[in-house]
Motif scaffolding. Structure first.
Motif, PDB file in Angstrom:
ATOM      1  N   GLU A 297      92.816   5.648  77.812  1.00 38.52           N
ATOM      2  CA  GLU A 297      92.781   6.971  77.192  1.00 38.52           C
ATOM      3  C   GLU A 297      93.577   6.937  75.893  1.00 38.52           C
ATOM      4  OE1 GLU A 297      94.181   9.876  79.939  1.00 38.52           O
ATOM      5  OE2 GLU A 297      92.732   9.292  81.473  1.00 38.52           O
ATOM      6  N   LEU A 298      93.042   7.585  74.884  1.00 40.22           N
ATOM      7  CA  LEU A 298      93.695   7.696  73.587  1.00 40.22           C
ATOM      8  C   LEU A 298      93.968   9.165  73.330  1.00 40.22           C
ATOM      9  CD1 LEU A 298      94.549   6.540  70.799  1.00 40.22           C
ATOM     10  CD2 LEU A 298      92.185   6.902  70.080  1.00 40.22           C
ATOM     11  N   ALA A 299      95.217   9.485  73.013  1.00 42.53           N
ATOM     12  CA  ALA A 299      95.592  10.868  72.715  1.00 42.53           C
ATOM     13  C   ALA A 299      96.098  10.937  71.278  1.00 42.53           C
ATOM     14  CB  ALA A 299      96.679  11.337  73.664  1.00 42.53           C
ATOM     15  N   VAL A 300      95.654  11.941  70.562  1.00 42.36           N
ATOM     16  CA  VAL A 300      96.079  12.158  69.179  1.00 42.36           C
ATOM     17  C   VAL A 300      96.623  13.577  69.090  1.00 42.36           C
ATOM     18  CG1 VAL A 300      95.341  12.246  66.780  1.00 42.36           C
ATOM     19  CG2 VAL A 300      94.280  10.604  68.337  1.00 42.36           C
ATOM     20  N   ASP A 301      97.824  13.683  68.551  1.00 48.01           N
ATOM     21  CA  ASP A 301      98.449  14.994  68.363  1.00 48.01           C
ATOM     22  C   ASP A 301      98.717  15.202  66.879  1.00 48.01           C
ATOM     23  OD1 ASP A 301      98.633  15.578  71.110  1.00 48.01           O
ATOM     24  OD2 ASP A 301     100.457  14.362  71.270  1.00 48.01           O
ATOM     25  N   VAL A 302      98.390  16.370  66.395  1.00 46.35           N
ATOM     26  CA  VAL A 302      98.652  16.726  65.002  1.00 46.35           C
ATOM     27  C   VAL A 302      99.374  18.063  65.013  1.00 46.35           C
ATOM     28  CG1 VAL A 302      97.616  17.238  62.766  1.00 46.35           C
ATOM     29  CG2 VAL A 302      96.564  15.533  64.267  1.00 46.35           C
ATOM     30  N   GLY A 303     100.467  18.135  64.259  1.00 45.44           N
ATOM     31  CA  GLY A 303     101.213  19.385  64.182  1.00 45.44           C
ATOM     32  C   GLY A 303     101.714  19.623  62.756  1.00 45.44           C
ATOM     33  N   ARG A 304     101.646  20.824  62.328  1.00 45.60           N
ATOM     34  CA  ARG A 304     102.078  21.170  60.962  1.00 45.60           C
ATOM     35  C   ARG A 304     103.391  21.929  61.038  1.00 45.60           C
ATOM     36  NH1 ARG A 304     100.209  20.881  55.966  1.00 45.60           N
ATOM     37  NH2 ARG A 304     100.515  22.637  54.565  1.00 45.60           N
TER      38      ARG A 304
ATOM     39  N   ALA B  93     106.139  21.793  53.340  1.00 47.03           N
ATOM     40  CA  ALA B  93     105.493  21.739  54.652  1.00 47.03           C
ATOM     41  C   ALA B  93     105.043  20.312  54.932  1.00 47.03           C
ATOM     42  CB  ALA B  93     104.305  22.684  54.688  1.00 47.03           C
ATOM     43  N   THR B  94     105.225  19.900  56.173  1.00 47.89           N
ATOM     44  CA  THR B  94     104.830  18.534  56.540  1.00 47.89           C
ATOM     45  C   THR B  94     103.896  18.583  57.736  1.00 47.89           C
ATOM     46  OG1 THR B  94     106.741  18.305  57.994  1.00 47.89           O
ATOM     47  CG2 THR B  94     106.988  17.532  55.711  1.00 47.89           C
ATOM     48  N   THR B  95     103.223  17.493  57.943  1.00 50.12           N
ATOM     49  CA  THR B  95     102.327  17.351  59.091  1.00 50.12           C
ATOM     50  C   THR B  95     102.797  16.167  59.915  1.00 50.12           C
ATOM     51  OG1 THR B  95     100.496  18.211  57.775  1.00 50.12           O
ATOM     52  CG2 THR B  95      99.932  17.068  59.803  1.00 50.12           C
ATOM     53  N   ASP B  96     102.963  16.385  61.215  1.00 48.37           N
ATOM     54  CA  ASP B  96     103.353  15.311  62.131  1.00 48.37           C
ATOM     55  C   ASP B  96     102.115  14.810  62.861  1.00 48.37           C
ATOM     56  OD1 ASP B  96     106.021  15.626  61.479  1.00 48.37           O
ATOM     57  OD2 ASP B  96     106.393  17.040  63.115  1.00 48.37           O
ATOM     58  N   PHE B  97     102.052  13.496  63.001  1.00 52.00           N
ATOM     59  CA  PHE B  97     100.955  12.869  63.740  1.00 52.00           C
ATOM     60  C   PHE B  97     101.548  12.092  64.912  1.00 52.00           C
ATOM     61  CE2 PHE B  97      99.399  13.181  59.393  1.00 52.00           C
ATOM     62  CZ  PHE B  97      98.162  13.762  59.589  1.00 52.00           C
ATOM     63  N   GLY B  98     100.864  12.153  66.043  1.00 52.75           N
ATOM     64  CA  GLY B  98     101.296  11.378  67.204  1.00 52.75           C
ATOM     65  C   GLY B  98     100.092  10.713  67.847  1.00 52.75           C
ATOM     66  N   PHE B  99     100.265   9.462  68.230  1.00 59.53           N
ATOM     67  CA  PHE B  99      99.203   8.704  68.890  1.00 59.53           C
ATOM     68  C   PHE B  99      99.755   8.136  70.185  1.00 59.53           C
ATOM     69  CE2 PHE B  99      98.327   8.430  64.367  1.00 59.53           C
ATOM     70  CZ  PHE B  99      96.997   8.807  64.318  1.00 59.53           C
TER      71      PHE B  99
END
Length: 143
Positions: free
Chosen positions: A77-84, A91-97
């Motif tokens: 399973e692959l999970a991708v999270d994106v949060g601003r 303003a920044t954007t966080d990415f999580g894998f």
């Protein structure tokens, strides 16, 4: 199980077997006036027996369960999270894998496959026993 139930079960099996034999005999008479030989009557009884048909279906089901037990049941399973983040400037954007893989331990898949193989062998043995029983009943009817 009480005694009355155990007495009724063989009688119902005998009734199914006799109906199968009767159907095989009638089918033999209806095909151009020819009668079956012993081998043909046994084949017809095996083909038309509802008990044999049911056991053959159980064998196919057990084969499917064995096939299913032998394959690896879990996919990665692959999970991708994106949060601003908007509270901070700029303003920044966080990415999580994340990648995860469920694994079986202590030979669980092997045990499941062995259990399914044993179940298949048991159903196949019941089918073979019932086929011998039907063939013997037809042979008895011919003698």
């Amino acid at each position: 199980m009480d005694a009355s139930c155990s007495r009724r079960y063989p009688a119902s099996r005998a009734a199914v077997l006799s109906l199968t034999l009767l159907a095989a005999a009638r089918a033999g008479e209806c095909q151009g006036g020819e009668r079956y030989r012993l081998g043909g009557a046994i084949d017809a009884a095996l083909e038309r027996s509802p008990v044999i048909r049911g056991l053959r279906a159980e064998v196919e089901e057990a084969r499917g369960r064995l096939r299913q037990a032998r394959i690896h049941p879990f996919n990665p399973e692959l999970a991708v999270d994106v949060g601003r983040r908007q509270r901070e400037l700029p303003a920044t954007t966080d990415f999580g894998f994340a990648v995860s893989q469920e694994i079986e331990i202590a030979g669980q898949r092997g045990k499941r496959a062995r259990s399914s193989a044993a179940a298949l062998a048991a159903v196949a043995a019941r089918l073979a026993r019932e086929e011998r029983r039907v063939a013997a009943a037809v042979a008895l009817g011919f003698s």
